[in-house]
Design a protein around this motif. Structure first.
Motif, PDB file in Angstrom:
ATOM      1  N   CYS B 114       0.779  -1.224  -0.065  1.00 34.43           N
ATOM      2  CA  CYS B 114      -0.035  -0.036  -0.014  1.00 34.43           C
ATOM      3  C   CYS B 114       0.911   1.175   0.213  1.00 34.43           C
ATOM      4  O   CYS B 114       1.908   1.343   0.650  1.00 34.43           O
ATOM      5  CB  CYS B 114      -0.931   0.093   1.398  1.00 34.43           C
ATOM      6  SG  CYS B 114      -1.873   1.591   1.624  1.00 34.43           S
ATOM      7  N   CYS B 119      -0.765   3.459   6.591  1.00 32.26           N
ATOM      8  CA  CYS B 119      -1.766   2.190   6.517  1.00 32.26           C
ATOM      9  C   CYS B 119      -1.224   0.958   7.458  1.00 32.26           C
ATOM     10  O   CYS B 119       0.022   0.725   7.601  1.00 32.26           O
ATOM     11  CB  CYS B 119      -1.779   1.758   5.040  1.00 32.26           C
ATOM     12  SG  CYS B 119      -2.806   0.151   4.963  1.00 32.26           S
ATOM     13  N   SER B 121      -1.340  -2.060   7.103  1.00 33.64           N
ATOM     14  CA  SER B 121      -0.609  -3.046   6.255  1.00 33.64           C
ATOM     15  C   SER B 121       0.883  -2.766   6.016  1.00 33.64           C
ATOM     16  O   SER B 121       1.705  -3.624   5.801  1.00 33.64           O
ATOM     17  CB  SER B 121      -1.116  -3.338   5.132  1.00 33.64           C
ATOM     18  OG  SER B 121      -1.122  -2.016   4.248  1.00 33.64           O
ATOM     19  N   CYS B 143      -6.731  -0.650  -1.741  1.00 34.75           N
ATOM     20  CA  CYS B 143      -6.025  -1.421  -0.426  1.00 34.75           C
ATOM     21  C   CYS B 143      -7.182  -1.836   0.274  1.00 34.75           C
ATOM     22  O   CYS B 143      -8.153  -0.904   0.758  1.00 34.75           O
ATOM     23  CB  CYS B 143      -5.119  -0.526   0.404  1.00 34.75           C
ATOM     24  SG  CYS B 143      -4.709  -1.246   2.120  1.00 34.75           S
ATOM     25  N   CYS B 146      -6.960   0.344   4.173  1.00 32.29           N
ATOM     26  CA  CYS B 146      -7.128   1.702   4.331  1.00 32.29           C
ATOM     27  C   CYS B 146      -7.933   2.326   3.026  1.00 32.29           C
ATOM     28  O   CYS B 146      -8.246   3.306   3.236  1.00 32.29           O
ATOM     29  CB  CYS B 146      -5.682   2.640   4.470  1.00 32.29           C
ATOM     30  SG  CYS B 146      -5.016   2.560   2.968  1.00 32.29           S
TER      31      CYS B 146
HETATM   32 ZN    ZN Z   1      -3.680   0.508   2.638  1.00 33.80          ZN
END
Ligand code: ZN
Lengths: 305, 159
Positions: B114, B119, B121, B143, B146
């Motif tokens: 991402c 985020c 992730s 994503c 987010c």
């Molecule tokens: Zn993200």
């Protein structure tokens, strides 16, 4: 009644689902105002706040207690110490074992979705970074429906439209209702193109201007947001912008009688306190409506519809 | 260098006996295709890269030929991310035995990072990146965590 497993993002709500949340909130409003209820007696809601947000936390807490349930919570101090060591995934697995649902507020975007993948119980997103805050959007919609009208609405979103997360998901949700949206912001704080494109693709009429005076006689709802001083390197420029987005009773002189003013609060000086007593102010009602709306969501997620 | 009739401007690289030819790669993306396939100077595979040749379909294109290797389905998915118009020819005994278009699945896991630095992730959490495919040509990813969209410069975010 629809049954959601989690409440993470407004994108996951259809118009029908939003309507059913708002209808349930309406039926719970007497309890939100104090009539006794034991709908969620014996149930426990865990509040996991990894950053402070007193209003959101207390609003959820009130909602749960008004339904006869109880609350356990992780304060911001403990939150920040946990977030340094243990993974969020582990935290929600542990606390999810104690409670019937979790509310999570976290500085990283997407954290509520992550939590939902590890939690054994429903997760409500109480705001993640600059990402989503769906319960705020739902209470905004409830306010608009009660205090104005959702269908054929003409709304102006005013202030920081670039970073203000509440306006992004509100604009998205309003597009489901065919709203006509005017975006009013300083040039540097305009709504991101990706969000505007998303709205246009849903057939929403979106206009953009920097001048608040242009629309005042032609909107049903003026939705104000806070412009943060930190967004401006130059304090003089901040003052200039802030003063041109300040609502006063004089400014409202040519507003239609049924125009309402909303604000997610806290306000700084976007709205003069002298506006509070005018027929247009609705921001304190709006704030209260967070309680019945969150009660509705809790009842749906924990109480089985 | 050999000359041949079947490619405009003459064949710059010999035909291969066995392996995979990835044709119709958008110009300038050949090196990203190699990156996706995990091919570097030390891989040992015999690889030919042709960049910026004329193409009737694309104007200009890149071509990658990998000898003695047939690409797996998931590798084709990854190629679709940066070269949605690519076509894959599997060569066996000097003949094209299979022609496959590339096609993206609805969700791509663990391939693209991402671009949002805030985020969840992009932290130490025990999850892989997950991108929902919202558009295939041009490629539009979103994503799962987010919801930030990613459409340009996808190659820069390959994991
Ligand atoms: Zn993200």
């Amino acid at each position: 009644m629809f049954m959601k497993r989690h409440v993470l993002s407004m994108r996951e709500f259809s118009k029908e689902e939003i309507d059913s949340v708002l209808d349930l909130a309406q039926s719970l409003e007497p309890m939100a105002r104090g009539r006794k209820s034991d709908m969620l007696a014996g149930k426990i809601l865990a509040l996991l706040f990894f950053e402070p947000s007193t209003r959101t936390r207390m609003s959820f807490e009130t909602a749960m207690k008004r339904l006869g349930g109880s609350v356990i919570s992780l304060g911001p101090a403990e939150g920040s110490s946990i977030s340094k060591g243990e993974s969020l995934a582990d935290t929600v697995r542990v606390i999810g074992g104690y409670a019937d649902a979790l509310v999570i507020r976290h500085p990283k975007e997407g954290s509520a979705r992550l939590a939902s993948q590890f939690s054994p119980v429903p997760v409500l997103n109480g705001g993640d970074g600059a990402g989503h805050h769906p319960t705020q959007t739902l209470l905004d919609l409830y306010t608009i429906r009660k205090e104005s009208h959702l269908e054929n609405l003409h709304i102006a979103l005013v202030g920081d439209l670039k970073y203000g997360r509440t306006v992004h998901s509100l604009a998205y949700a309003l597009s489901l209702y065919g709203a006509d949206i005017t975006l009013i912001s300083p040039l540097t704080l305009r709504m991101p193109d990706s969000i505007k494109a998303d709205l246009s693709s849903k057939g929403t009429i979106v206009r953009e201007t920097s001048d608040l005076g242009e629309v005042i006689d032609n909107v049903d709802v003026l939705y104000m947001t806070r412009i943060q001083r930190e967004r401006f390197p130059d304090p003089v420029e901040y003052q200039r912008v802030a003063s041109s987005y300040r609502i006063t009773p004089e400014f409202l002189a040519r507003a239609p009688k049924d125009l309402i003013i909303m604000h997610p609060l806290p306000r700084v000086d976007e709205i003069s306190p002298t506006v509070d007593d005018t027929i247009h102010a609705r921001y304190f009602q709006q704030s209260f409506y967070g309680v019945p709306v969150r009660m509705a969501l809790l009842k749906m997620l924990i109480g089985g519809g | 260098m050999d000359r041949s009739k079947d490619e405009p401007g003459g064949l710059r690289v010999k035909p291969i006996n066995n392996g995979t030819v990835i044709d119709h790669i958008a110009e300038g993306q050949a090196l990203n295709v190699l990156k996706i396939l995990g091919i570097s100077g030390t891989t040992g595979a015999t690889v030919s890269v042709v960049m910026n040749v004329e193409s009737k379909k694309l104007g200009r294109k890149d071509i990658v030929k990998v000898e003695d290797r047939e690409l797996r389905e998931e590798e084709l998915d990854r190629i679709a991310l940066i070269a949605p118009a690519a076509s894959i020819n599997i060569i066996r005994n000097c003949k094209v035995t299979e022609k496959r278009p590339v096609d993206l699945p609805d969700e791509i896991v663990g391939v693209v990072r991402c671009q949002n630095p805030n985020c969840i992730s992009n932290t130490q959490e025990p999850i892989k990146s997950r991108m929902l495919v919202k558009g295939k040509n041009p490629v539009l990813l979103r994503c799962l965590y987010c919801e930030q969209p990613l459409t340009e410069g996808i190659a820069e975010y390959l994991i």
